[in-house]
Enzyme design. Structure first.
Site, PDB file in Angstrom:
ATOM      1  N   LYS A  24     -10.141  -8.607  -2.258  1.00  0.00           N
ATOM      2  CA  LYS A  24     -11.049  -8.733  -3.395  1.00  0.00           C
ATOM      3  C   LYS A  24     -10.886 -10.121  -4.028  1.00  0.00           C
ATOM      4  O   LYS A  24     -11.853 -10.816  -4.267  1.00  0.00           O
ATOM      5  CB  LYS A  24     -10.751  -7.619  -4.404  1.00  0.00           C
ATOM      6  CG  LYS A  24     -11.601  -7.672  -5.645  1.00  0.00           C
ATOM      7  CD  LYS A  24     -11.364  -6.452  -6.515  1.00  0.00           C
ATOM      8  CE  LYS A  24     -12.076  -6.632  -7.860  1.00  0.00           C
ATOM      9  NZ  LYS A  24     -11.914  -5.475  -8.724  1.00  0.00           N
ATOM     10  N   GLU A  84       0.313 -11.635   0.417  1.00  0.00           N
ATOM     11  CA  GLU A  84       0.522 -10.993   1.714  1.00  0.00           C
ATOM     12  C   GLU A  84      -0.655 -11.263   2.651  1.00  0.00           C
ATOM     13  O   GLU A  84      -0.480 -11.609   3.822  1.00  0.00           O
ATOM     14  CB  GLU A  84       0.658  -9.468   1.529  1.00  0.00           C
ATOM     15  CG  GLU A  84       1.890  -9.018   0.781  1.00  0.00           C
ATOM     16  CD  GLU A  84       1.677  -8.925  -0.714  1.00  0.00           C
ATOM     17  OE1 GLU A  84       0.840  -9.682  -1.266  1.00  0.00           O
ATOM     18  OE2 GLU A  84       2.374  -8.099  -1.338  1.00  0.00           O
ATOM     19  N   GLY A 115     -10.196  -2.338  -6.471  1.00  0.00           N
ATOM     20  CA  GLY A 115      -9.649  -2.376  -5.110  1.00  0.00           C
ATOM     21  C   GLY A 115      -9.427  -0.997  -4.515  1.00  0.00           C
ATOM     22  O   GLY A 115      -9.821  -0.712  -3.378  1.00  0.00           O
ATOM     23  N   ARG A 116      -8.844  -0.099  -5.293  1.00  0.00           N
ATOM     24  CA  ARG A 116      -8.503   1.229  -4.751  1.00  0.00           C
ATOM     25  C   ARG A 116      -9.715   2.144  -4.604  1.00  0.00           C
ATOM     26  O   ARG A 116      -9.602   3.245  -4.066  1.00  0.00           O
ATOM     27  CB  ARG A 116      -7.413   1.864  -5.616  1.00  0.00           C
ATOM     28  CG  ARG A 116      -7.718   1.891  -7.104  1.00  0.00           C
ATOM     29  CD  ARG A 116      -6.455   2.212  -7.897  1.00  0.00           C
ATOM     30  NE  ARG A 116      -6.663   2.176  -9.336  1.00  0.00           N
ATOM     31  CZ  ARG A 116      -6.520   1.099 -10.090  1.00  0.00           C
ATOM     32  NH1 ARG A 116      -6.198  -0.057  -9.541  1.00  0.00           N
ATOM     33  NH2 ARG A 116      -6.693   1.146 -11.391  1.00  0.00           N
ATOM     34  N   GLU A 156      -1.797   3.982  -9.217  1.00  0.00           N
ATOM     35  CA  GLU A 156      -2.189   2.700  -9.795  1.00  0.00           C
ATOM     36  C   GLU A 156      -3.165   2.930 -10.959  1.00  0.00           C
ATOM     37  O   GLU A 156      -3.211   2.164 -11.898  1.00  0.00           O
ATOM     38  CB  GLU A 156      -2.827   1.794  -8.719  1.00  0.00           C
ATOM     39  CG  GLU A 156      -2.709   0.314  -9.045  1.00  0.00           C
ATOM     40  CD  GLU A 156      -3.029  -0.593  -7.868  1.00  0.00           C
ATOM     41  OE1 GLU A 156      -2.114  -1.241  -7.333  1.00  0.00           O
ATOM     42  OE2 GLU A 156      -4.211  -0.675  -7.492  1.00  0.00           O
ATOM     43  N   HIS A 206       9.435  20.907   7.277  1.00  0.00           N
ATOM     44  CA  HIS A 206      10.743  20.694   7.886  1.00  0.00           C
ATOM     45  C   HIS A 206      11.447  19.489   7.275  1.00  0.00           C
ATOM     46  O   HIS A 206      12.391  18.960   7.839  1.00  0.00           O
ATOM     47  CB  HIS A 206      10.595  20.537   9.402  1.00  0.00           C
ATOM     48  CG  HIS A 206       9.971  21.760  10.021  1.00  0.00           C
ATOM     49  ND1 HIS A 206      10.709  22.873  10.374  1.00  0.00           N
ATOM     50  CD2 HIS A 206       8.672  22.071  10.269  1.00  0.00           C
ATOM     51  CE1 HIS A 206       9.891  23.801  10.852  1.00  0.00           C
ATOM     52  NE2 HIS A 206       8.654  23.334  10.792  1.00  0.00           N
ATOM     53  N   LYS A 243       4.885  -9.712  -9.149  1.00  0.00           N
ATOM     54  CA  LYS A 243       4.253 -10.863  -8.488  1.00  0.00           C
ATOM     55  C   LYS A 243       4.740 -12.160  -9.125  1.00  0.00           C
ATOM     56  O   LYS A 243       5.052 -13.132  -8.433  1.00  0.00           O
ATOM     57  CB  LYS A 243       2.725 -10.779  -8.626  1.00  0.00           C
ATOM     58  CG  LYS A 243       2.058  -9.726  -7.761  1.00  0.00           C
ATOM     59  CD  LYS A 243       0.535  -9.785  -7.927  1.00  0.00           C
ATOM     60  CE  LYS A 243      -0.160  -8.609  -7.260  1.00  0.00           C
ATOM     61  NZ  LYS A 243      -1.579  -8.523  -7.548  1.00  0.00           N
TER      62      LYS A 243
END
Ligand code: F6P
Length: 549
Positions: free
Chosen positions: A209, A215, A269-270, A355, A386, A514
């Site tokens: 975005k 990253e 973004g999400r 978030e 499990h 950040k």
């Protein structure tokens, strides 16, 4: 509007503290079934074939009525409609949250101020379609003339999790291309993907975005170098496209404008998998699948905007969460899809929910008066049974769980599928039903166990029960139903933002880490250390010793 401590909130909290008229505790579930043989019918709702069952929670008719009063007191319908009308509900960034426009028809007429959001969305969708089809039918090829066989999406968070989750759910070997997702700045991720790719046949989408995320820009530079080594610097552009709101930065990266697929800052973004961020899906799964995904989300949005509160799935899911988190003090929730194809759904929902709802102040900036978003975690069933389900059954921290079942599989192995469904249903039943000491003793005695052994082991075999689960039943898992399911959770998050009076659309909590990364990175690069806390300084020194040793 009702704040915590005012009557609507007080009524919910009072019910949570009080015994019910029949003497049972507010958190108990079993007496509710005993009192009402029609409980399942009364506490399950459907929208376009998707069933929500809240009967295995401790929502009583009185609690649900109080929660619905709370929704009205918080003006949930009015604030929902304001969101859909393009109001700047993301108050800290002065932005709308209009992801609903991404899956609405062109004629829906979503607007943000003077901007015709629907026209903008459909112009981009048309370009995405044209591009995806050209890649699939081989009109668009790599620099060496080879057809693209693989699409690599480089992005992180919302620019990765949603598309990666959907690709995991819907991809089959019959799909047009293979999709790969590179998120982590840890280059082990790239080293793991790289051997599976031929650069001459790989289309790379840089999804960000902001187009500034460390990253993504680091991985984009790595992959760009890999492409250039194979097809030459002049050929790289033919292998790249960008999905972003930052057109200046995509140009600076050298991506031609006709290969940039934009979206606007009113797409969080999400919530962006329906935007150009979903281009990898349109390419790898085919346009029809992407279109059906949007159609499923659209159907859920229509339900969310139109159904009465008392039959509105996102609203009911949000109210159940308020009851669990605030009423009963349960600060976590497990997401348990009984479908391996939904393996990445918990990871996607972690971002969508945590978030959005991990907030400590109200819209006005005052400390919240109640708990907000719970910890969300999960794994597909039956694997989860499990591993961590032990704690859900017998631990001291009750954790509500969403159990997602799919009635019809896409494989022919009916026996396996019956076992899968039986396990999902049994977990929910076991969590609710529990097993008393008397039942354990009787069971052991019937099996011929000696009394001393019964006395020693029985306490370990008791299940408290009354642990809530929410069941979602899909008729099948396909692009449409997955769109419905994800939009259900997105709309639930919007409801919780309203009910808790918090901003569900910003994420300032990611910023401090950040900021601190910069000076630490410079220290790792060898610059003289700026004042770090003692632990960080000690760890930097230890890393230095380990690297030189
Ligand atoms: O760090 C959080 C975040 O801003 C998310 O909200 C977002 O989805 C992710 O980073 C990626 O951001 P971008 O798409 O701008 O690269």
């Amino acid at each position: 509007m009702a704040q915590h401590g005012t009557s609507a909130w007080s009524a919910v909290m009072a019910l949570a503290r009080a015994e019910r008229p029949d003497g049972s505790a507010a958190a108990s579930i079993r007496p509710l079934f005993a009192a009402d043989p029609e409980r399942f019918a009364r506490f399950s709702w459907a929208a376009d074939g998707l069933l929500l069952d809240l009967s295995k929670t401790s929502l009583s008719p009185a609690v649900l009525a109080a929660l619905l009063d709370l929704a009205r007191a918080m003006d949930l319908p009015g604030r929902r409609d304001a969101m859909a009308a393009g109001a700047a509900v993301n108050v800290t960034e002065g932005r709308a949250a209009l992801h609903l426009a991404l899956r609405a028809p062109a004629r829906a007429g979503f607007r943000v101020g003077a901007e015709d959001a629907s026209a903008e969305v459909h112009a981009t969708l048309a370009r995405m379609r044209e591009f995806a089809v050209a890649v699939q039918d081989g009109r668009l090829r790599g620099a060496t003339g080879e057809r693209f066989t693989d699409v690599l999406n480089i992005g992180i968070g919302g620019s990765d999790l949603g598309p990666a989750m959907v690709a995991r759910a819907l991809w089959t070997p019959a799909a047009p291309l293979r999709a790969h997702y590179l998120g982590n700045v840890d280059a082990h991720a790239w080293e793991e993907i790289r051997p599976r790719l031929d650069p001459r046949r790989t289309l790379v989408l840089v999804a960000s975005k902001t187009f500034t995320t460390q990253e993504t820009m680091t991985n984009a530079a790595l992959v760009r170098g890999w492409l250039a080594a194979a097809v030459g610097e002049a050929g790289v552009g033919g292998h790249l496209a960008a999905l972003s709101t930052n057109l200046a930065a995509t140009a600076a990266f050298g991506i031609a404008p006709e290969r940039v697929f934009p979206f606007r800052d009113w797409v969080g973004g999400r919530f962006s998998l329906w935007s150009s961020i979903g281009l990898s899906l349109a390419i790898a799964l085919g346009w029809e699948a992407f279109d059906r995904l949007l159609a499923g989300a659209r159907a859920m949005d229509a339900h969310f905007l139109g159904a009465p509160l008392e039959a509105n799935l996102p609203v009911l899911l949000a109210l159940a969460e308020v009851w669990h988190v605030d009423g009963l003090g349960l600060g976590a929730r497990a997401v348990l899809p009984y479908d391996e194809r939904l393996a990445r759904l918990p990871a996607h929902l972690q971002q969508v929910e945590m978030e959005s709802l991990g907030k400590q102040v109200t819209l006005a900036g005052a400390p919240v008066a109640q708990r907000t978003g719970p910890v969300v975690f999960g794994e597909p069933g039956t694997n989860s049974q499990h591993s961590f389900m032990q704690l859900l059954h017998q631990g001291t921290t009750p954790v509500p769980a969403d159990i997602i079942l799919v009635a019809n599989p896409a494989h022919p192995h009916a026996d396996s599928h019956r076992k899968l469904l039986a396990n999902g249903l049994a977990q929910a039943a076991a969590l609710m039903r529990g097993k008393t000491l008397a039942e354990v003793r009787a069971e052991m005695a019937a099996a011929g166990t000696a009394e001393a052994e019964i006395a020693r082991l029985a306490p370990h075999r008791v299940f408290p029960g009354d642990r809530p689960t929410t069941t979602l039943l899909l008729p099948r898992l396909d692009a449409f139903t997955l769109g419905q399911l994800v939009a259900l959770y997105e709309n639930k998050v919007a409801c919780l933002g309203i009910l808790w009076d918090i901003n569900a659309f910003d994420q300032w909590g990611v910023e401090l880490g950040k900021q601190l990364t910069g000076p630490i990175l410079r220290a790792l690069e060898g610059a003289p250390q700026k004042a770090q806390d003692g632990s960080t300084a000690g760890l930097l020194a230890a890393i230095g010793r380990a690297q030189s040793g």
